[in-house]
Design an enzyme around this catalytic site. Structure first.
Site, mmCIF file in Angstrom:
data_model
loop_
_atom_site.group_PDB
_atom_site.id
_atom_site.type_symbol
_atom_site.label_atom_id
_atom_site.label_comp_id
_atom_site.label_asym_id
_atom_site.label_seq_id
_atom_site.Cartn_x
_atom_site.Cartn_y
_atom_site.Cartn_z
ATOM 1 N N PRO A 165 0.773 -1.384 0.005
ATOM 2 C CA PRO A 165 0.123 0.020 -0.055
ATOM 3 C C PRO A 165 0.865 1.248 0.125
ATOM 4 O O PRO A 165 1.900 1.405 0.658
ATOM 5 C CB PRO A 165 -0.776 -0.126 1.426
ATOM 6 N N ASN A 166 0.307 2.170 -0.657
ATOM 7 C CA ASN A 166 0.829 3.773 -0.897
ATOM 8 C C ASN A 166 1.935 3.969 -1.794
ATOM 9 O O ASN A 166 2.703 4.906 -2.207
ATOM 10 C CB ASN A 166 1.225 4.308 0.370
ATOM 11 N N TYR A 213 11.863 8.069 0.567
ATOM 12 C CA TYR A 213 11.327 7.051 -0.441
ATOM 13 C C TYR A 213 12.173 7.368 -2.018
ATOM 14 O O TYR A 213 11.983 6.558 -2.646
ATOM 15 C CB TYR A 213 10.107 6.721 -0.472
ATOM 16 N N HIS A 247 12.909 -3.163 1.454
ATOM 17 C CA HIS A 247 12.156 -1.979 2.030
ATOM 18 C C HIS A 247 13.147 -0.785 1.302
ATOM 19 O O HIS A 247 14.411 -0.918 1.587
ATOM 20 C CB HIS A 247 12.452 -1.669 3.408
ATOM 21 N N ARG A 277 14.006 3.881 11.928
ATOM 22 C CA ARG A 277 12.808 4.708 11.978
ATOM 23 C C ARG A 277 12.114 4.393 13.073
ATOM 24 O O ARG A 277 12.610 3.863 14.177
ATOM 25 C CB ARG A 277 11.955 4.502 10.584
ATOM 26 N N GLU A 300 12.452 -9.871 0.788
ATOM 27 C CA GLU A 300 11.656 -8.823 1.394
ATOM 28 C C GLU A 300 12.591 -7.579 1.069
ATOM 29 O O GLU A 300 13.828 -7.205 1.504
ATOM 30 C CB GLU A 300 11.519 -8.766 2.647
ATOM 31 N N ARG A 358 5.836 12.267 -3.292
ATOM 32 C CA ARG A 358 5.867 12.825 -2.043
ATOM 33 C C ARG A 358 7.083 12.328 -1.111
ATOM 34 O O ARG A 358 7.389 11.277 -1.551
ATOM 35 C CB ARG A 358 4.569 12.746 -1.286
ATOM 36 N N ASN A 406 7.789 -5.869 -1.217
ATOM 37 C CA ASN A 406 7.769 -4.591 -0.464
ATOM 38 C C ASN A 406 6.214 -4.682 -0.033
ATOM 39 O O ASN A 406 5.520 -4.062 -0.392
ATOM 40 C CB ASN A 406 8.390 -3.676 -1.076
ATOM 41 N N ALA A 443 3.235 -0.949 4.706
ATOM 42 C CA ALA A 443 2.909 -0.748 5.960
ATOM 43 C C ALA A 443 2.614 -2.489 6.509
ATOM 44 O O ALA A 443 2.498 -2.683 7.725
ATOM 45 C CB ALA A 443 1.796 -0.075 6.383
HETATM 46 O O1 CA2 Z 1 10.553 1.390 3.267
HETATM 47 C C1 CA2 Z 1 9.950 0.845 2.644
HETATM 48 O O2 CA2 Z 1 9.930 0.365 1.665
HETATM 49 C C2 CA2 Z 1 8.399 0.742 3.481
HETATM 50 O O3 CA2 Z 1 7.841 -0.527 3.245
HETATM 51 C C3 CA2 Z 1 7.527 1.843 2.822
HETATM 52 C C4 CA2 Z 1 6.479 1.761 3.821
HETATM 53 C C5 CA2 Z 1 6.381 1.726 5.148
HETATM 54 O O4 CA2 Z 1 5.032 1.598 5.872
HETATM 55 C C6 CA2 Z 1 7.410 0.846 5.723
HETATM 56 O O5 CA2 Z 1 7.608 0.998 6.927
HETATM 57 C C7 CA2 Z 1 8.644 0.832 5.124
HETATM 58 C C8 CA2 Z 1 5.420 3.033 3.265
HETATM 59 C C9 CA2 Z 1 5.079 3.191 1.855
HETATM 60 C C10 CA2 Z 1 4.408 4.423 1.605
HETATM 61 O O6 CA2 Z 1 5.179 5.021 0.339
HETATM 62 C C11 CA2 Z 1 4.992 6.325 0.023
HETATM 63 C C12 CA2 Z 1 5.542 6.883 -0.915
HETATM 64 C C13 CA2 Z 1 5.574 8.251 -1.456
HETATM 65 C C14 CA2 Z 1 4.550 8.972 -0.638
HETATM 66 C C15 CA2 Z 1 3.999 8.455 0.646
HETATM 67 C C16 CA2 Z 1 4.113 7.147 0.828
#
Ligand code: CA2
Length: 143
Positions: A10-11, A23, A101, A108, A99, A18, A75, A78
């Site tokens: 997700p996301n 990221y 990230h 974090r 996996e 953003r 990946n 969340a």
């Molecule tokens: O670091 C990673 O790849 C995560 O899997 C990313 C997740 C986070 O919940 C994990 O703890 C670590 C969040 C992805 C959200 O991606 C976004 C990208 C751009 C703007 C907003 C969110």
């Protein structure tokens, strides 16, 4: 032809729009295109999927069990930190699981330090940005 599934949780469809300081600036399409080229160079077939829905990610893992997929690069975003259901689905998959990230989750918030998926993953890469996916694919193709 060997087949690898790349799954984004997700996301991650928001990548490049953003929070670039966390990221990176690449979009998910940029990442997937680079992976697709890398896979093709190695003679591998690749399927890339992103979903914001836990059940859809689980369905994609189930499909991979049955269609001859050799490895999954995931990946879970969340869901990494919450989803026993994704862990259970991966436990029913016989191939290699890596996996990935983008961020260094261990640097974090404490809630990001635990991963259900790591209980199943053969390897985990965190904190190397999009390069992490390419390294995961290299490892998968090396066998
Ligand atoms: O670091 C990673 O790849 C995560 O899997 C990313 C997740 C986070 O919940 C994990 O703890 C670590 C969040 C992805 C959200 O991606 C976004 C990208 C751009 C703007 C907003 C969110």
């Amino acid at each position: 032809m060997s087949k690898v599934l790349v799954l984004h949780g997700p996301n991650l469809n928001l990548l490049g729009t953003r929070q670039p300081e966390i990221y990176g600036r690449e979009t998910l399409e940029d990442i997937d295109n680079a992976l697709r080229e890398q896979a093709a160079r190695g003679g591998w077939e690749m399927l890339c999927r992103q979903s914001n829905h836990e059940g859809e990610l689980i369905d994609a893992i189930h499909a991979a069990r049955l269609d001859g997929t050799t490895a999954i690069i995931i990946n879970p975003a969340a869901y990494t930190h919450t989803s026993v259901a994704i862990l259970d689905a991966l436990n029913a998959f016989d191939g290699k699981v890596i996996e990935v990230h983008l961020s260094n989750v261990h640097q974090r918030e404490a809630f990001r330090h635990h991963s259900y998926v790591s209980l199943r993953a053969d390897g985990v890469i965190a904190g190397l940005g999009s390069q992490g996916y390419r390294l995961a694919l290299e490892a998968v193709m090396a066998g």
